[in-house]
Structures are given as C-alpha cells and as structure tokens.
Design a protein around this motif. Structure first.
Motif, PDB file in Angstrom:
ATOM      1  N   ALA A  81      17.254   7.413 -51.962  1.00  0.00           N
ATOM      2  CA  ALA A  81      17.576   7.860 -50.611  1.00  0.00           C
ATOM      3  C   ALA A  81      17.240   9.335 -50.448  1.00  0.00           C
ATOM      4  O   ALA A  81      17.197  10.096 -51.412  1.00  0.00           O
ATOM      5  CB  ALA A  81      19.055   7.627 -50.329  1.00  0.00           C
ATOM      6  N   LEU A  93      21.002  10.264 -43.992  1.00  0.00           N
ATOM      7  CA  LEU A  93      20.521   9.875 -45.316  1.00  0.00           C
ATOM      8  C   LEU A  93      19.979   8.457 -45.220  1.00  0.00           C
ATOM      9  O   LEU A  93      20.696   7.534 -44.805  1.00  0.00           O
ATOM     10  CB  LEU A  93      21.671   9.947 -46.327  1.00  0.00           C
ATOM     11  CG  LEU A  93      21.262   9.913 -47.808  1.00  0.00           C
ATOM     12  CD1 LEU A  93      20.549  11.209 -48.174  1.00  0.00           C
ATOM     13  CD2 LEU A  93      22.483   9.732 -48.690  1.00  0.00           C
ATOM     14  N   VAL A  94      18.707   8.253 -45.610  1.00  0.00           N
ATOM     15  CA  VAL A  94      18.042   6.977 -45.357  1.00  0.00           C
ATOM     16  C   VAL A  94      17.210   6.522 -46.556  1.00  0.00           C
ATOM     17  O   VAL A  94      16.955   7.275 -47.498  1.00  0.00           O
ATOM     18  CB  VAL A  94      17.101   7.074 -44.127  1.00  0.00           C
ATOM     19  CG1 VAL A  94      17.869   7.383 -42.860  1.00  0.00           C
ATOM     20  CG2 VAL A  94      16.001   8.115 -44.369  1.00  0.00           C
ATOM     21  N   ARG A  95      16.779   5.247 -46.474  1.00  0.00           N
ATOM     22  CA  ARG A  95      15.744   4.692 -47.336  1.00  0.00           C
ATOM     23  C   ARG A  95      14.617   4.163 -46.437  1.00  0.00           C
ATOM     24  O   ARG A  95      14.814   3.982 -45.232  1.00  0.00           O
ATOM     25  CB  ARG A  95      16.298   3.575 -48.221  1.00  0.00           C
ATOM     26  CG  ARG A  95      17.373   4.053 -49.203  1.00  0.00           C
ATOM     27  CD  ARG A  95      17.890   2.886 -50.046  1.00  0.00           C
ATOM     28  NE  ARG A  95      18.991   3.293 -50.895  1.00  0.00           N
ATOM     29  CZ  ARG A  95      18.861   3.781 -52.128  1.00  0.00           C
ATOM     30  NH1 ARG A  95      17.649   3.903 -52.642  1.00  0.00           N
ATOM     31  NH2 ARG A  95      19.907   4.123 -52.835  1.00  0.00           N
ATOM     32  N   ALA A 120      21.160   4.933 -45.868  1.00  0.00           N
ATOM     33  CA  ALA A 120      21.175   4.727 -47.312  1.00  0.00           C
ATOM     34  C   ALA A 120      22.310   3.817 -47.763  1.00  0.00           C
ATOM     35  O   ALA A 120      22.168   3.061 -48.717  1.00  0.00           O
ATOM     36  CB  ALA A 120      21.279   6.080 -48.026  1.00  0.00           C
ATOM     37  N   ALA A 142      26.703  11.669 -51.046  1.00  0.00           N
ATOM     38  CA  ALA A 142      25.564  11.281 -50.207  1.00  0.00           C
ATOM     39  C   ALA A 142      25.456  12.140 -48.956  1.00  0.00           C
ATOM     40  O   ALA A 142      24.371  12.271 -48.380  1.00  0.00           O
ATOM     41  CB  ALA A 142      25.682   9.810 -49.812  1.00  0.00           C
TER      42      ALA A 142
END
Length: 378
Positions: A81, A93-95, A120, A142
């Motif tokens: 992430a 926060l990402v994927r 994420a 995170a």
C-alpha cells in the motif's frame, strides 16, 4: 471568486506526480435484502460499508513524458500500500488492482492512464482472529503518511513569520506525549526511544511550516509506539485526558486525533472480566472520540476524520464481542460479613480470587466484606 486552480492539490502516488483529467469515487452500504414469503414486505440488514474504489483518468504530458511515464508505471506496479493524493478528495492509503495506459501517435508527449485504486484496508492475517488492539495498531500505522500529507497541505499557505501558534501547538503536543508516556508504565527498553522521539518533535517545532509533514508523522508514530508498549489500565486514562482538543491549530488537531486513536487502542487492549465491564469500556468511546471528530471535520482533511472513525468503530466492535463472551455481574448477599477468601472459595472454588472481589467492591479490608457486593457470575 474562488481560484479553483489553487484549491486543488497536485496529484501524486508514491511521491510521483501526475495530472488528473477525471476523478471518480464510489461508495455505499452492503445491504442484505431478504424477501418475506407471501408478503409485500422485506427485511434489510446493514452488513457494513462497501469497498470504496477510486477511479482516475490520468495523464502524463510534456517533453519528458517518456521518462515520467516509466517512473509512474514503476510506482503503480510496486507491491504494498502507498499514499495517493487526489486533487479534491485528498490523501488516502491505497493499493492498485488494475491500470491501463494508452499513447496516440497524433498526441506526441501525452500518455493517458485509466487507473483503479482501492483503500488499503487491514493487513491479511489468515487462519487467526485478529484482536481489536492489534487491528487498531495497524490502522494507526497505516494512517501516518496520509496524516502527514494532509498536515503539509494545510500548512502550505502559512508564512514562516505567521507560524508561532503552530510552533506552540507542537510543543504542547510533545508535552502531553511526555505526560502520557510517564503515566503508561512503559517497559524500560521502550523509554529511551520514546524520549528521543519526543525530543525530536520538540526540536522540529522551531520550523512548523518546513517540517509539517515530519512533525505530523512523528506525532502519530510516537503515539502508536506508546500505545503498543503501555499498560492499558494506566494509559487509557492518560490518553483520554490528552485527546481533548485544545484549539484549532492544525497540529493541535493532529495530536488530538493521535491521542484519541491511542485511547481506542489501549481501551481495546484492556482486560474485561465481566460483560458489564466490557460494555462500560465501549460506552466510553463516544464521549472521548466525538469531540475530536467534530474538531477534525472543520480543520483537517476528511480522510483524517474517516481514519479516526474507523479506529473508534473497530474498538467498539471488539468490545461488543468481548462483552458477548463474558459472564455477567451479579449482586451477592450474605447474612453476615465474611472474609473475601471464604466468599471467593464459595463462589468459584478458588480462594485466590479474593483480591478480585475486594478490588471490584473497593473494599479496604478483605477480611470483612460487605453483606451485599458485586461479583462475576460463577
């Protein structure tokens, strides 16, 4: 009239800049619909929030678009992430589950992208139930990059000569962090590192504009370390006091959010012997967290508000699960005053639980318990 070009943030992913043509997001609730046979009515049940994807039409343009495209593709393909900063929706926060690029001969120097991002979420821990405190610790970690980006964005228009209130707010946050650490009965191996981190935050307070991102990161990370290392019973009270919003400066809001998150983590990590104990702990969440959420809604990016809301919801859910699996408290009445050891043996077959009875009922002399007292149901 509002200058929209200045209102939006520059878009980046893993620190790599790009341009956004179209910014889309989706959301909703997972609602289970159960029809009732032979009836025009139905039953609905809220199963939680939908995964909220972010869908972008993005592009790279310019004389160095070939080099910039390679950097951007590397960022999209990297595992794990990372922080995505969107022009309107801010940092998250990402994927990246999927992306696609296109280049046209007639538009040399322009490379278009269609990209799907998903939040994420929590790290996967297969084959094991995840205690609430560990999930919250993961959520706190995170959120560090996201909060740092939101803080830097808020401080971007503050002139160095106008930063005195922010410098004072950082110093105040460091002072409250020291008070929380002192009250938390930290293990000896953690004390030096936490003291060094707090000293670093104090030094950075001299440049709150230039060091905005570093200060916010250090505040959230240090609070996370304290919550991980603390004795929950002592730390939860200190975190509750420290989380009271002391003003509307961006660093006051960041520290209040961090302390409220630490409060939720240490609250979830507590040892609750009875159903009522766990329920009372759960009922403490809203009075502590809600004032912080109210302050955040007016002073920081909405993503920080969502981050703290997720943490509070996780703590409440975990404490509800604990309550459902604990025995209730009952009132025990005896005709005469008896020693706690005799009562513990009569109730549980274990005289060693005499101290538990004395503490629960605030009895100074366990040799003479009151004739009416509370105990966990045998």
């Amino acid at each position: 009239m509002r200058d929209w070009l200045k209102a939006f943030r520059p878009a980046t992913f893993r620190g790599v800049p790009f341009f956004v043509e179209v910014e889309e997001a989706e959301g909703g609730r997972r609602v289970a619909v159960s029809p009732i046979a032979y009836s025009d009515l139905h039953v609905t049940e809220d199963m939680g929030g939908q995964v909220r994807p972010f869908i972008l039409s993005a592009y790279i343009a310019g004389d160095t678009s070939d080099v910039s495209t390679r950097s951007f593709v590397s960022a999209l393909n990297a595992p794990g992430a990372a922080t995505l900063i969107l022009p309107m929706l801010g940092p998250v926060l990402v994927r990246v589950p999927h992306w696609r690029l296109s280049r046209e001969r007639a538009r040399a120097g322009y490379v278009g992208f269609e990209i799907d991002f998903v939040p994420a979420g929590l790290p996967a821990l297969p084959f094991a139930a995840v205690p609430g405190a560990l999930v919250i610790a993961s959520l706190i970690a995170a959120g560090i990059d996201m909060i740092a980006a939101a803080t830097a964005f808020r401080m971007r228009d503050v002139a160095p000569g106008q930063a005195a209130p922010s410098a004072l707010a950082v110093t105040s946050a460091a002072s409250r962090m020291t008070a929380v650490a002192d009250a938390s009965e930290l293990t000896e191996d953690k004390r030096p590192a936490i003291a060094d981190a707090i000293a670093t935050i104090t030094r950075l307070a001299a440049e709150p504009v230039a060091q905005a991102s570093a200060i916010a990161s250090a505040i959230v990370a240090t609070v996370g370390v304290i919550a991980d290392s603390a004795s929950p019973a002592e730390a939860v009270e200190a975190f509750a006091v420290a989380s009271v919003p002391a003003g509307d400066d961006v660093f006051e809001l960041v520290s209040a959010a961090a302390f409220a998150a630490g409060f939720c983590q240490t609250l979830a990590a507590g040892d609750y012997l009875s159903r009522q104990d766990a329920r009372r702990a759960r009922d403490r969440i809203s009075p502590v967290v809600d004032p912080v959420l109210d302050a955040l809604s007016a002073g920081l990016d909405v993503s920080v508000n969502e981050w703290l809301s997720d943490i509070a919801a996780t703590a409440a859910s975990d404490l509800s699960a604990v309550a459902a699996n604990r025995a209730p408290l009952v009132t025990v009445q005896t005709e005469i005053s008896l020693p706690a050891t005799a009562l513990a043996y009569a109730l549980y077959g274990d005289a060693g639980r005499a101290g538990e009875l004395a503490r629960r009922n605030s009895v100074a002399t366990p040799a003479a318990m009151p004739i009416s007292f509370e105990a966990i149901a045998p």
